[in-house]
Scaffold this active site. Structure first.
Site, short mmCIF file in Angstrom:
data_model
loop_
_atom_site.label_atom_id
_atom_site.label_comp_id
_atom_site.label_asym_id
_atom_site.label_seq_id
_atom_site.Cartn_x
_atom_site.Cartn_y
_atom_site.Cartn_z
N ASN A 33 -4.62 2.45 -13.39
CA ASN A 33 -3.68 1.49 -12.81
C ASN A 33 -2.28 2.09 -12.84
OD1 ASN A 33 -2.71 -1.12 -11.91
ND2 ASN A 33 -2.05 -1.52 -14.02
N SER A 46 4.23 3.67 -15.32
CA SER A 46 3.18 4.28 -16.14
C SER A 46 1.86 4.28 -15.38
CB SER A 46 2.95 3.46 -17.42
OG SER A 46 4.15 3.21 -18.11
N GLY A 96 0.80 -1.23 0.00
CA GLY A 96 0.00 0.00 0.00
C GLY A 96 0.83 1.27 0.00
N GLN A 111 9.59 2.82 -7.56
CA GLN A 111 8.47 3.07 -6.63
C GLN A 111 8.43 4.53 -6.18
OE1 GLN A 111 7.44 0.61 -3.35
NE2 GLN A 111 6.02 -0.46 -4.69
N MET A 134 -3.23 -6.92 -7.52
CA MET A 134 -2.59 -7.95 -8.35
C MET A 134 -3.58 -9.01 -8.80
SD MET A 134 0.26 -6.48 -8.40
CE MET A 134 1.53 -7.57 -9.01
N ARG A 135 -4.60 -8.55 -9.50
CA ARG A 135 -5.60 -9.48 -10.04
C ARG A 135 -5.85 -9.15 -11.50
NH1 ARG A 135 -7.86 -13.81 -8.00
NH2 ARG A 135 -9.77 -13.30 -9.12
N ILE A 136 -6.03 -10.18 -12.30
CA ILE A 136 -6.53 -9.95 -13.66
C ILE A 136 -8.03 -9.77 -13.55
CG2 ILE A 136 -6.90 -11.08 -15.89
CD1 ILE A 136 -4.10 -12.29 -15.55
N GLU A 147 -7.50 -4.93 -22.62
CA GLU A 147 -6.16 -5.43 -22.94
C GLU A 147 -5.26 -5.29 -21.71
OE1 GLU A 147 -2.76 -4.58 -26.30
OE2 GLU A 147 -4.58 -3.38 -26.27
N LEU A 148 -4.70 -6.36 -21.24
CA LEU A 148 -3.92 -6.34 -20.00
C LEU A 148 -2.72 -5.38 -20.11
CD1 LEU A 148 -3.59 -7.61 -17.15
CD2 LEU A 148 -2.06 -9.27 -18.23
N ASP A 149 -2.68 -4.40 -19.20
CA ASP A 149 -1.61 -3.37 -19.20
C ASP A 149 -1.52 -2.66 -20.55
OD1 ASP A 149 -0.96 -4.06 -16.55
OD2 ASP A 149 0.48 -5.58 -17.21
N HIS A 199 1.56 0.87 -13.24
CA HIS A 199 2.31 -0.31 -13.67
C HIS A 199 3.80 0.00 -13.66
CE1 HIS A 199 3.07 -4.12 -15.65
NE2 HIS A 199 3.92 -3.48 -16.42
C1 GAR Z 1 3.75 -1.25 -7.20
O1 GAR Z 1 5.11 -1.18 -7.42
C2 GAR Z 1 2.99 -1.32 -8.51
O2 GAR Z 1 3.66 -0.71 -9.56
C3 GAR Z 1 2.88 -2.79 -8.73
O3 GAR Z 1 2.70 -3.35 -7.46
C4 GAR Z 1 3.38 -2.54 -6.50
C5 GAR Z 1 2.48 -2.33 -5.32
O4 GAR Z 1 3.16 -1.68 -4.29
N1 GAR Z 1 1.78 -3.10 -9.59
C6 GAR Z 1 1.83 -4.02 -10.55
O5 GAR Z 1 2.78 -4.73 -10.75
C7 GAR Z 1 0.56 -4.13 -11.37
N2 GAR Z 1 0.75 -5.00 -12.47
P1 GAR Z 1 2.37 -0.94 -3.13
O6 GAR Z 1 1.38 -1.95 -2.57
O7 GAR Z 1 3.43 -0.61 -2.13
O8 GAR Z 1 1.69 0.26 -3.69
#
Ligand code: GAR
Length: 220
Positions: free
Chosen positions: A109, A138, A14, A173, A92-94, A145-147, A111
């Site tokens: 989202n 991004s 989070g 991050q 993290m779900r499709i 379409e996924l991502d 990514h």
């Molecule tokens: C983030 O780095 C985000 O980019 C990634 O999950 C992490 C969640 O961190 N998302 C994906 O990979 C989506 N495909 P957080 O819970 O600390 O925000």
């Protein structure tokens, strides 16, 4: 839009949720986080939401027989808050097509790659293996379409020779925590929307994403 209703979906730490909370509390985002929903009971982000007095709940996907039934239950939970914007912050779900269609043009989202490069998982490792000189993250509107949905903004960093997946992830991050709140801010301010798979910012269609690099925004 007076004050945007925002619902955030998480699965993990989070840290992006925290960045949005900070931006709301600082008055940068003219909105209210009405709820945080996690598909994982152990998501640390739930604690962050609780500390800030935000309603949060868990909908455990493991307790549903299939993707469709989980997504239907999730939609019911989300719609209770009538969100103007749904933010996937490390969710993290499709998602099923029905879910995506239901939140068309109002779901974003974050990514961890410079889309369209490196869709999917393990992006930092794959960037190093591919020998790319630049990496980043991004924010995009979500489509079937996924991502693959239209990208609003990307943060770009240079890959260092001694980078590991972990050091890259940490630097990316930090950038996520800047561009995700910014995109949410623009949306909440009514400056950003998505129409017919096209991003519109300040009334103009974006031909390319906005770029955040070296501490400044570049519009192209
Ligand atoms: C983030 O780095 C985000 O980019 C990634 O999950 C992490 C969640 O961190 N998302 C994906 O990979 C989506 N495909 P957080 O819970 O600390 O925000």
């Amino acid at each position: 839009m007076s004050k945007a209703n925002i619902v955030v979906l998480i699965s993990g730490a989070g840290s992006n949720l925290q960045a949005i909370i900070n931006a709301v509390e600082a008055g940068q985002i003219p909105g209210e986080i009405r709820a945080v929903i996690s598909n994982r009971p152990d998501a640390k982000g739930l604690i962050k939401a609780t500390v800030h007095g935000i309603e949060c709940s868990v909908l455990n996907h493991k307790q549903f027989p299939d993707r469709e039934s989980f997504d239907q239950a999730l939609m019911t939970d989300i719609d209770h808050y009538q969100p103007d914007l749904l933010v996937l912050a490390g969710f993290m779900r499709i998602l099923s097509d029905d879910f995506i269609d239901h939140y068309q043009n109002r779901m974003m989202n974050i990514h961890p790659s410079l889309l369209p490069h490196f869709r999917g998982l393990h992006t930092h490792q794959r960037v190093l293996e591919a020998g790319h000189a630049q990496h980043g993250c991004s924010v995009h509107f979500v489509t079937r379409e996924l991502d693959g949905g239209p990208v609003v903004i990307q943060a770009v960093i240079d890959v260092q020779e001694d980078d590991t997946p972990e050091t890259l992830a940490a630097r990316v991050q930090q950038q996520e925590h800047i561009i995700l709140p910014l995109a949410v801010q623009w949306y909440a301010e009514g400056r950003l929307r998505c129409e017919n798979d096209c991003v519109i910012l300040d009334g103009k269609p974006l031909t390319r994403p906005v770029i955040w690099k070296n501490q400044s925004l570049h519009y192209q």
